[in-house]
Design a protein around this motif. Sequence first.
Motif, PDB file in Angstrom:
ATOM      1  N   GLY A   1      27.235  22.617   2.502  1.00  0.00           N
ATOM      2  CA  GLY A   1      26.806  23.266   4.051  1.00  0.00           C
ATOM      3  C   GLY A   1      25.873  22.183   4.665  1.00  0.00           C
ATOM      4  O   GLY A   1      25.936  21.970   5.882  1.00  0.00           O
ATOM      5  N   GLN A   2      24.880  21.757   3.884  1.00  0.00           N
ATOM      6  CA  GLN A   2      23.934  20.784   4.268  1.00  0.00           C
ATOM      7  C   GLN A   2      24.420  19.477   4.932  1.00  0.00           C
ATOM      8  O   GLN A   2      23.943  18.876   5.904  1.00  0.00           O
ATOM      9  CB  GLN A   2      22.936  20.290   3.271  1.00  0.00           C
ATOM     10  CG  GLN A   2      22.049  21.590   2.879  1.00  0.00           C
ATOM     11  CD  GLN A   2      21.049  20.828   1.506  1.00  0.00           C
ATOM     12  OE1 GLN A   2      21.378  19.651   1.023  1.00  0.00           O
ATOM     13  NE2 GLN A   2      20.207  21.672   1.559  1.00  0.00           N
ATOM     14  N   ALA A   3      25.887  18.938   4.411  1.00  0.00           N
ATOM     15  CA  ALA A   3      26.437  17.780   5.003  1.00  0.00           C
ATOM     16  C   ALA A   3      27.390  18.225   6.122  1.00  0.00           C
ATOM     17  O   ALA A   3      27.994  17.324   6.842  1.00  0.00           O
ATOM     18  CB  ALA A   3      27.490  17.374   3.995  1.00  0.00           C
ATOM     19  N   GLY A   4      27.354  19.462   6.601  1.00  0.00           N
ATOM     20  CA  GLY A   4      28.150  19.765   7.684  1.00  0.00           C
ATOM     21  C   GLY A   4      29.526  20.298   7.500  1.00  0.00           C
ATOM     22  O   GLY A   4      30.314  20.202   8.297  1.00  0.00           O
ATOM     23  N   ILE A   5      29.857  20.649   6.074  1.00  0.00           N
ATOM     24  CA  ILE A   5      31.033  20.911   5.752  1.00  0.00           C
ATOM     25  C   ILE A   5      31.316  22.529   5.436  1.00  0.00           C
ATOM     26  O   ILE A   5      30.547  22.927   4.804  1.00  0.00           O
ATOM     27  CB  ILE A   5      31.682  20.119   4.565  1.00  0.00           C
ATOM     28  CG1 ILE A   5      31.525  18.461   4.801  1.00  0.00           C
ATOM     29  CG2 ILE A   5      32.833  20.540   3.946  1.00  0.00           C
ATOM     30  CD1 ILE A   5      31.966  17.667   3.826  1.00  0.00           C
ATOM     31  N   SER A   6      32.417  22.993   6.084  1.00  0.00           N
ATOM     32  CA  SER A   6      32.762  24.305   5.865  1.00  0.00           C
ATOM     33  C   SER A   6      34.055  24.331   5.156  1.00  0.00           C
ATOM     34  O   SER A   6      34.937  23.489   5.159  1.00  0.00           O
ATOM     35  CB  SER A   6      32.848  25.012   6.894  1.00  0.00           C
ATOM     36  OG  SER A   6      34.053  25.015   7.700  1.00  0.00           O
ATOM     37  N   ARG A   7      34.498  25.462   4.490  1.00  0.00           N
ATOM     38  CA  ARG A   7      35.523  25.694   3.819  1.00  0.00           C
ATOM     39  C   ARG A   7      36.959  25.669   4.830  1.00  0.00           C
ATOM     40  O   ARG A   7      37.954  25.490   4.340  1.00  0.00           O
ATOM     41  CB  ARG A   7      35.498  26.837   2.888  1.00  0.00           C
ATOM     42  CG  ARG A   7      36.771  27.177   1.956  1.00  0.00           C
ATOM     43  CD  ARG A   7      36.676  28.197   0.930  1.00  0.00           C
ATOM     44  NE  ARG A   7      36.358  29.201   1.604  1.00  0.00           N
ATOM     45  CZ  ARG A   7      37.114  30.283   1.857  1.00  0.00           C
ATOM     46  NH1 ARG A   7      38.416  30.045   1.750  1.00  0.00           N
ATOM     47  NH2 ARG A   7      36.875  31.577   2.357  1.00  0.00           N
ATOM     48  N   ASN A   8      36.680  25.874   6.230  1.00  0.00           N
ATOM     49  CA  ASN A   8      37.810  25.846   7.183  1.00  0.00           C
ATOM     50  C   ASN A   8      37.966  24.630   7.613  1.00  0.00           C
ATOM     51  O   ASN A   8      38.960  24.340   8.403  1.00  0.00           O
ATOM     52  CB  ASN A   8      37.206  26.842   8.198  1.00  0.00           C
ATOM     53  CG  ASN A   8      37.310  28.229   7.750  1.00  0.00           C
ATOM     54  OD1 ASN A   8      38.225  28.469   6.898  1.00  0.00           O
ATOM     55  ND2 ASN A   8      36.310  28.849   8.438  1.00  0.00           N
ATOM     56  N   ASP A   9      37.124  23.512   7.328  1.00  0.00           N
ATOM     57  CA  ASP A   9      37.350  22.173   7.585  1.00  0.00           C
ATOM     58  C   ASP A   9      38.427  21.336   7.180  1.00  0.00           C
ATOM     59  O   ASP A   9      38.771  21.778   5.783  1.00  0.00           O
ATOM     60  CB  ASP A   9      36.276  21.122   7.437  1.00  0.00           C
ATOM     61  CG  ASP A   9      34.849  21.756   8.426  1.00  0.00           C
ATOM     62  OD1 ASP A   9      35.254  22.123   9.711  1.00  0.00           O
ATOM     63  OD2 ASP A   9      33.962  21.646   7.803  1.00  0.00           O
ATOM     64  N   SER A  10      39.268  20.349   7.923  1.00  0.00           N
ATOM     65  CA  SER A  10      40.073  19.401   7.382  1.00  0.00           C
ATOM     66  C   SER A  10      39.555  18.316   6.550  1.00  0.00           C
ATOM     67  O   SER A  10      39.024  17.614   7.384  1.00  0.00           O
ATOM     68  CB  SER A  10      41.226  19.151   8.422  1.00  0.00           C
ATOM     69  OG  SER A  10      42.210  18.469   7.614  1.00  0.00           O
ATOM     70  N   LEU A  11      39.567  18.151   5.255  1.00  0.00           N
ATOM     71  CA  LEU A  11      39.047  17.099   4.717  1.00  0.00           C
ATOM     72  C   LEU A  11      39.856  15.893   4.259  1.00  0.00           C
ATOM     73  O   LEU A  11      40.908  16.185   3.672  1.00  0.00           O
ATOM     74  CB  LEU A  11      37.913  17.820   3.433  1.00  0.00           C
ATOM     75  CG  LEU A  11      36.963  18.809   3.654  1.00  0.00           C
ATOM     76  CD1 LEU A  11      36.169  19.040   2.378  1.00  0.00           C
ATOM     77  CD2 LEU A  11      35.871  18.255   5.051  1.00  0.00           C
ATOM     78  N   VAL A  12      39.259  14.599   4.292  1.00  0.00           N
ATOM     79  CA  VAL A  12      39.943  13.499   3.409  1.00  0.00           C
ATOM     80  C   VAL A  12      38.829  12.898   2.666  1.00  0.00           C
ATOM     81  O   VAL A  12      37.728  12.334   2.986  1.00  0.00           O
ATOM     82  CB  VAL A  12      40.444  12.712   4.659  1.00  0.00           C
ATOM     83  CG1 VAL A  12      40.969  11.461   3.720  1.00  0.00           C
ATOM     84  CG2 VAL A  12      41.312  13.258   5.389  1.00  0.00           C
TER      85      VAL A  12
END
Length: 499
Positions: free
Chosen positions: A159-170
């Motif tokens: 979360g601190q890195a600006g990542i949520s579970r709904n994001d598309s990650l690589v």
Amino acid sequence: MGNGKATAFASALTLLLLCLALAHPALAGTETGEFCPTCPDWTDMDGWLAKKEAYEQEQQQKAQLEKEAITLTTQNAPPEQVQVPPESNPATGGISRVRTGNFAQALVSPQEVLSDDIVLDISPSATRYIEGAVNINYERFYAEGGRFRSVGEIAELLGQAGISRNDSLVIAGECLPCGGGPSPAVFSYWILKYLGQEKVRVLDGSIEDWAAAGLNTSNVSAMRPRTDYIPALRPELLATYDFVVNGGAQIVDARPPGDFSIGSIPGAINIPFENVVEDETVRAQEDLEKVFVGLDKARPVVVYTNVGVEASLVWFALTLSGYDARLYTWRDWLENQPKFGYELTEARAEPNPVRSGSTTTITASFQEKLMANAGNSSGDEVKLTIKGCSTCGFEGFALGTSGASGNKSGTIQLSSSGKTSQSSATGQDNALHCTAIVNAPDGSEAASTSLLRTSGYKFVGIWNAKVAPGIYKVSIAASASGHTETFEDVLEIEVTDKA
């Protein structure tokens, strides 16, 4: 020109271009392997970066010349003579694979990364990033003492890195101090899948492949606005001890053959993790089919290593190949084997000193060992406990939760076993056997004598000290239900002259 002259002209031009490519000034050491583009020189980072930039430019120029030569040859050659070489990576020499099916969904080439994908670089001590990539050093998933952070703490990091579970990650990056390769990225993929991340893929290659594709890089990672990461755990990705024993799973030992030959889980087959990678990327699907030819897709597979990061590589390859795969560790298996349930409370000899040629009575007393819960949970937090090197991987993990019924401490340690620790000695007193081993002053074994149980957990034996005078050290070897523990040098007996 006639066909013959055109073919001759094309061949001559091809030869000329290739000669120009070979004659191009090369970096010192590149051709001999002295310069490694993926091995930073920490003592001269500026100099290494300058050499690396020049090396990449040289490789790109060579690749362009070779491509032009191949194009000219193809244009002037008869169709039946045209051969299309495999697409290669000029920066690394690796083959660019065409992924399909599950592999295409989990592995993404640099050219396939979309503008709305968030690139998560998990490299420690990175000097260059994919432009726009967010960095979370995967070592930050570990707390002090090698313990894996709680699910809540990991969610906070994301979360601190600006990542949520709904994001598309690589997921990109590697651990160069560990030798490079995809292991940390693939393990981070497993973590995110365990947390319930749906849209997550692994970059099929390194930052060198990214740069070779003409894509931008940066010397700094990106910053994103803080958000909330809300996990939705998938515990079925983690095998428990009970599942290994009772789940009817196929067991894959992914350690090197030497480790497998020393000891393994009964019934396990050896598929070393190196077998699923080639050129520091996951092998092609058709190659993996040959690697996994002895496994049945209708049955679940448990894969383990001493270092779980490497086990994740085989888990990843199995999952993409259509298997129901779960991660496990050899350490957890060992920790869940029955333990010796007693501790030595006293060891004495009477008389002591004893004269040479006389006898002395050796007494050893034991008590049942209380197996304390190793849980480190608080509240209702879920924790994964890591044992081992957080830089080079980990040797085991334990999933724990608190608030379990039937436990006065309020904590239950699952240790990837799905069962609580037990006070192990109950009902085993008749199975306890003891031997006193007497070692001479020079360290050699002078004698051994069985100790007989007299009452409770008290064992007594006689030693006839027909030895030269000196100080003799006594160790007590105790066994119960097939498990042995040696208490070394717990007693010293002084043997004096006969007079």
